[in-house]
Write a protein that holds these residues in place. Structure first.
Motif, PDB file in Angstrom:
ATOM      1  N   LEU A   6       0.831  -1.195   0.000  1.00  0.00           N
ATOM      2  CA  LEU A   6       0.000   0.000   0.000  1.00  0.00           C
ATOM      3  C   LEU A   6       0.872   1.253   0.000  1.00  0.00           C
ATOM      4  O   LEU A   6       0.643   2.197  -0.779  1.00  0.00           O
ATOM      5  CB  LEU A   6      -0.923   0.004   1.221  1.00  0.00           C
ATOM      6  N   ALA A   7       1.899   1.255   0.852  1.00  0.00           N
ATOM      7  CA  ALA A   7       2.797   2.406   0.929  1.00  0.00           C
ATOM      8  C   ALA A   7       3.521   2.628  -0.397  1.00  0.00           C
ATOM      9  O   ALA A   7       3.646   3.761  -0.875  1.00  0.00           O
ATOM     10  CB  ALA A   7       3.807   2.203   2.059  1.00  0.00           C
ATOM     11  N   ALA A   8       4.002   1.547  -0.993  1.00  0.00           N
ATOM     12  CA  ALA A   8       4.717   1.659  -2.265  1.00  0.00           C
ATOM     13  C   ALA A   8       3.798   2.160  -3.374  1.00  0.00           C
ATOM     14  O   ALA A   8       4.202   2.978  -4.215  1.00  0.00           O
ATOM     15  CB  ALA A   8       5.318   0.303  -2.641  1.00  0.00           C
ATOM     16  N   PHE A   9       2.558   1.672  -3.386  1.00  0.00           N
ATOM     17  CA  PHE A   9       1.606   2.094  -4.415  1.00  0.00           C
ATOM     18  C   PHE A   9       1.309   3.588  -4.289  1.00  0.00           C
ATOM     19  O   PHE A   9       1.303   4.322  -5.289  1.00  0.00           O
ATOM     20  CB  PHE A   9       0.319   1.286  -4.291  1.00  0.00           C
ATOM     21  N   LEU A  10       1.079   4.050  -3.057  1.00  0.00           N
ATOM     22  CA  LEU A  10       0.810   5.475  -2.849  1.00  0.00           C
ATOM     23  C   LEU A  10       2.006   6.319  -3.283  1.00  0.00           C
ATOM     24  O   LEU A  10       1.839   7.359  -3.940  1.00  0.00           O
ATOM     25  CB  LEU A  10       0.493   5.745  -1.378  1.00  0.00           C
ATOM     26  N   ARG A  11       3.193   5.867  -2.944  1.00  0.00           N
ATOM     27  CA  ARG A  11       4.391   6.635  -3.272  1.00  0.00           C
ATOM     28  C   ARG A  11       4.597   6.730  -4.788  1.00  0.00           C
ATOM     29  O   ARG A  11       4.896   7.812  -5.318  1.00  0.00           O
ATOM     30  CB  ARG A  11       5.614   6.011  -2.606  1.00  0.00           C
ATOM     31  N   THR A  12       4.434   5.613  -5.489  1.00  0.00           N
ATOM     32  CA  THR A  12       4.655   5.644  -6.933  1.00  0.00           C
ATOM     33  C   THR A  12       3.625   6.514  -7.638  1.00  0.00           C
ATOM     34  O   THR A  12       3.964   7.247  -8.576  1.00  0.00           O
ATOM     35  CB  THR A  12       4.610   4.224  -7.529  1.00  0.00           C
ATOM     36  N   ARG A  13       2.372   6.471  -7.188  1.00  0.00           N
ATOM     37  CA  ARG A  13       1.344   7.297  -7.831  1.00  0.00           C
ATOM     38  C   ARG A  13       1.544   8.774  -7.508  1.00  0.00           C
ATOM     39  O   ARG A  13       1.307   9.639  -8.345  1.00  0.00           O
ATOM     40  CB  ARG A  13      -0.054   6.839  -7.401  1.00  0.00           C
ATOM     41  N   ARG A  14       2.008   9.067  -6.297  1.00  0.00           N
ATOM     42  CA  ARG A  14       2.288  10.463  -5.941  1.00  0.00           C
ATOM     43  C   ARG A  14       3.443  11.013  -6.770  1.00  0.00           C
ATOM     44  O   ARG A  14       3.374  12.139  -7.280  1.00  0.00           O
ATOM     45  CB  ARG A  14       2.622  10.559  -4.445  1.00  0.00           C
ATOM     46  N   GLU A  15       4.490  10.231  -6.928  1.00  0.00           N
ATOM     47  CA  GLU A  15       5.664  10.689  -7.665  1.00  0.00           C
ATOM     48  C   GLU A  15       5.386  10.813  -9.161  1.00  0.00           C
ATOM     49  O   GLU A  15       6.051  11.593  -9.855  1.00  0.00           O
ATOM     50  CB  GLU A  15       6.831   9.734  -7.421  1.00  0.00           C
ATOM     51  N   ALA A  16       4.386  10.070  -9.657  1.00  0.00           N
ATOM     52  CA  ALA A  16       4.053  10.137 -11.077  1.00  0.00           C
ATOM     53  C   ALA A  16       3.156  11.317 -11.407  1.00  0.00           C
ATOM     54  O   ALA A  16       3.041  11.729 -12.570  1.00  0.00           O
ATOM     55  CB  ALA A  16       3.375   8.832 -11.515  1.00  0.00           C
ATOM     56  N   LEU A  17       2.505  11.901 -10.386  1.00  0.00           N
ATOM     57  CA  LEU A  17       1.554  12.990 -10.599  1.00  0.00           C
ATOM     58  C   LEU A  17       2.297  14.313 -10.548  1.00  0.00           C
ATOM     59  O   LEU A  17       3.008  14.606  -9.585  1.00  0.00           O
ATOM     60  CB  LEU A  17       0.475  12.944  -9.514  1.00  0.00           C
ATOM     61  N   GLN A  18       2.160  15.132 -11.588  1.00  0.00           N
ATOM     62  CA  GLN A  18       2.853  16.401 -11.664  1.00  0.00           C
ATOM     63  C   GLN A  18       1.981  17.543 -11.142  1.00  0.00           C
ATOM     64  O   GLN A  18       0.745  17.462 -11.192  1.00  0.00           O
ATOM     65  CB  GLN A  18       3.262  16.692 -13.111  1.00  0.00           C
ATOM     66  N   SER A  52       1.266  10.904   5.447  1.00  0.00           N
ATOM     67  CA  SER A  52       2.680  10.517   5.504  1.00  0.00           C
ATOM     68  C   SER A  52       2.862   9.185   6.216  1.00  0.00           C
ATOM     69  O   SER A  52       3.677   8.347   5.804  1.00  0.00           O
ATOM     70  CB  SER A  52       3.487  11.604   6.220  1.00  0.00           C
ATOM     71  N   ARG A  53       2.121   8.962   7.279  1.00  0.00           N
ATOM     72  CA  ARG A  53       2.246   7.700   8.014  1.00  0.00           C
ATOM     73  C   ARG A  53       1.829   6.507   7.162  1.00  0.00           C
ATOM     74  O   ARG A  53       2.377   5.407   7.311  1.00  0.00           O
ATOM     75  CB  ARG A  53       1.433   7.763   9.302  1.00  0.00           C
ATOM     76  N   LEU A  54       0.868   6.699   6.259  1.00  0.00           N
ATOM     77  CA  LEU A  54       0.478   5.608   5.363  1.00  0.00           C
ATOM     78  C   LEU A  54       1.629   5.242   4.433  1.00  0.00           C
ATOM     79  O   LEU A  54       1.904   4.060   4.196  1.00  0.00           O
ATOM     80  CB  LEU A  54      -0.753   6.006   4.545  1.00  0.00           C
ATOM     81  N   GLU A  55       2.321   6.250   3.927  1.00  0.00           N
ATOM     82  CA  GLU A  55       3.457   5.986   3.040  1.00  0.00           C
ATOM     83  C   GLU A  55       4.638   5.392   3.802  1.00  0.00           C
ATOM     84  O   GLU A  55       5.503   4.743   3.209  1.00  0.00           O
ATOM     85  CB  GLU A  55       3.894   7.272   2.326  1.00  0.00           C
ATOM     86  N   GLN A  56       4.685   5.637   5.083  1.00  0.00           N
ATOM     87  CA  GLN A  56       5.794   5.149   5.901  1.00  0.00           C
ATOM     88  C   GLN A  56       5.475   3.824   6.596  1.00  0.00           C
ATOM     89  O   GLN A  56       6.226   3.380   7.468  1.00  0.00           O
ATOM     90  CB  GLN A  56       6.154   6.215   6.944  1.00  0.00           C
ATOM     91  N   GLN A  57       4.353   3.210   6.239  1.00  0.00           N
ATOM     92  CA  GLN A  57       3.941   1.893   6.750  1.00  0.00           C
ATOM     93  C   GLN A  57       3.686   1.898   8.260  1.00  0.00           C
ATOM     94  O   GLN A  57       3.846   0.870   8.925  1.00  0.00           O
ATOM     95  CB  GLN A  57       4.986   0.825   6.425  1.00  0.00           C
ATOM     96  N   ARG A  58       3.301   3.033   8.809  1.00  0.00           N
ATOM     97  CA  ARG A  58       3.052   3.083  10.246  1.00  0.00           C
ATOM     98  C   ARG A  58       1.719   3.754  10.569  1.00  0.00           C
ATOM     99  O   ARG A  58       1.455   4.062  11.721  1.00  0.00           O
ATOM    100  CB  ARG A  58       4.199   3.817  10.955  1.00  0.00           C
ATOM    101  N   GLY A  59       0.898   3.949   9.577  1.00  0.00           N
ATOM    102  CA  GLY A  59      -0.373   4.603   9.805  1.00  0.00           C
ATOM    103  C   GLY A  59      -1.454   3.630  10.244  1.00  0.00           C
ATOM    104  O   GLY A  59      -1.277   2.408  10.231  1.00  0.00           O
ATOM    105  N   PRO A  60      -2.616   4.145  10.641  1.00  0.00           N
ATOM    106  CA  PRO A  60      -3.747   3.295  11.022  1.00  0.00           C
ATOM    107  C   PRO A  60      -4.352   2.640   9.786  1.00  0.00           C
ATOM    108  O   PRO A  60      -3.986   2.976   8.648  1.00  0.00           O
ATOM    109  CB  PRO A  60      -4.732   4.290  11.651  1.00  0.00           C
ATOM    110  N   HIS A  61      -5.242   1.705  10.007  1.00  0.00           N
ATOM    111  CA  HIS A  61      -5.945   1.091   8.883  1.00  0.00           C
ATOM    112  C   HIS A  61      -6.933   2.110   8.330  1.00  0.00           C
ATOM    113  O   HIS A  61      -7.901   2.461   9.003  1.00  0.00           O
ATOM    114  CB  HIS A  61      -6.688  -0.158   9.358  1.00  0.00           C
ATOM    115  N   PRO A  62      -6.721   2.617   7.121  1.00  0.00           N
ATOM    116  CA  PRO A  62      -7.594   3.662   6.605  1.00  0.00           C
ATOM    117  C   PRO A  62      -9.002   3.136   6.336  1.00  0.00           C
ATOM    118  O   PRO A  62      -9.181   1.986   5.919  1.00  0.00           O
ATOM    119  CB  PRO A  62      -6.909   4.099   5.311  1.00  0.00           C
ATOM    120  N   SER A  63      -9.974   3.981   6.588  1.00  0.00           N
ATOM    121  CA  SER A  63     -11.360   3.611   6.299  1.00  0.00           C
ATOM    122  C   SER A  63     -11.607   3.667   4.799  1.00  0.00           C
ATOM    123  O   SER A  63     -10.802   4.218   4.036  1.00  0.00           O
ATOM    124  CB  SER A  63     -12.317   4.564   7.014  1.00  0.00           C
ATOM    125  N   GLU A  64     -12.740   3.134   4.377  1.00  0.00           N
ATOM    126  CA  GLU A  64     -13.096   3.206   2.963  1.00  0.00           C
ATOM    127  C   GLU A  64     -13.288   4.645   2.515  1.00  0.00           C
ATOM    128  O   GLU A  64     -12.959   5.000   1.374  1.00  0.00           O
ATOM    129  CB  GLU A  64     -14.369   2.393   2.710  1.00  0.00           C
TER     130      GLU A  64
END
Length: 277
Positions: A6-18, A52-64
């Motif tokens: 999940l963290a990797a997916f968020l990071r790659t999509r963020r870095e791809a968005l200009q 940021s915590r989601l990208e760092q693999q330390r965040g809570p379980h996000p809701s839908e």
């Protein structure tokens, strides 16, 4: 929940968005491509720390609801959104006509309308996002919850909703909103959210019930409008509509004839900001 993926997916999509993809200036101090975490957080309507915590693999379980907001902020396609939900351990949202996920292409157009009253709505009359000037003109329609998310529902149940339109225009709007619900109900059928709104209105609004019995048919979705604003008075506006290919959502853009009194009033609203009495 697969935290690492999940963290990797968020990071790659963020870095791809200009920045220009979401209507933000690039700026001369930006050293790398892609968006910053704080920019994605702002686009998603959440704190920078939470994202940021989601990208760092330390965040809570996000809701839908949080995942849907992130998907919108990152301008994900429907397939990408579904993948995001699976990584977080949820079933993918049903792809029904009514959806809160805005097409990335439509969002790119919306992002470029910062100085124009514009909003994205779905077939139920629920406002999904608005520009600052649209909030100044119409109020913050995205703040409502439950059945009241639907402008069509509020029109027949909340007298305050009608104050934005001259009284002589009320019958026209009543037929338009009833016809829009009739169209949504026909598309989605019994057991849908459209049906829930219709059933609720039939129980409380004789006006709606009378129009409903006539089987109203939806005409032009966004005809010219007259809007009664509490600060600047009456505005006469044209309304242009861009419909998403699956016709579940529409981008509404309000404009005035250059040089007209209504045009000057829109310019004044842009100075007043999004604080609407």
């Amino acid at each position: 929940m697969e935290r690492d993926r999940l963290a990797a997916f968020l990071r790659t999509r963020r870095e791809a968005l200009q920045p220009e993809d979401v209507g933000l200036p690039r700026g001369r101090r930006r050293r790398t491509g892609g968006l910053r975490r704080e920019e994605v957080a702002a686009l998603s309507g959440m704190s920078t720390d939470y994202y940021s915590r989601l990208e760092q693999q330390r965040g809570p379980h996000p809701s839908e609801q949080m995942l849907a907001a992130i998907a919108r902020g990152l301008r994900l396609s429907l397939d990408e959104r579904d993948h995001l939900f699976r990584l977080a351990g949820y079933a993918t949202p049903r792809r029904v006509l009514r959806t809160d996920h805005i097409n990335p292409g439509m969002m790119r157009i919306f992002d470029r309308l910062e100085d124009t009253p514009a909003q994205v709505v779905n077939l139920l009359g629920e406002t999904l996002t608005q520009t600052r000037l649209a909030i100044a003109l119409l109020g913050d329609d995205s703040r409502h919850t439950g059945l009241a998310r639907s402008l069509h529902y509020r029109w027949f149940t909340d007298p305050a909703t009608r104050r934005s339109y001259p009284e002589e225009d009320h019958p026209t709007h009543s037929r338009l909103f009833a016809a829009s619900l009739h169209d949504a109900y026909t598309r989605e059928g019994r057991g849908s959210r459209a049906a829930a709104i219709v059933d609720a209105l039939l129980a409380v609004s004789p006006e709606f019930a009378e129009i409903w019995r006539e089987h109203p048919i939806l005409g032009p979705y966004c005809a010219p409008k007259r809007i009664q604003h509490p600060q600047v008075g009456l505005l006469e506006l044209d309304c242009q509509t861009l419909v998403d290919p699956d016709q579940s959502q529409a981008l509404l853009v309000y404009t005035a004839v250059p040089g007209s009194e209504s045009y000057e009033k829109l310019q004044l609203l842009s100075v007043l900001g999004d604080q609407r009495i």
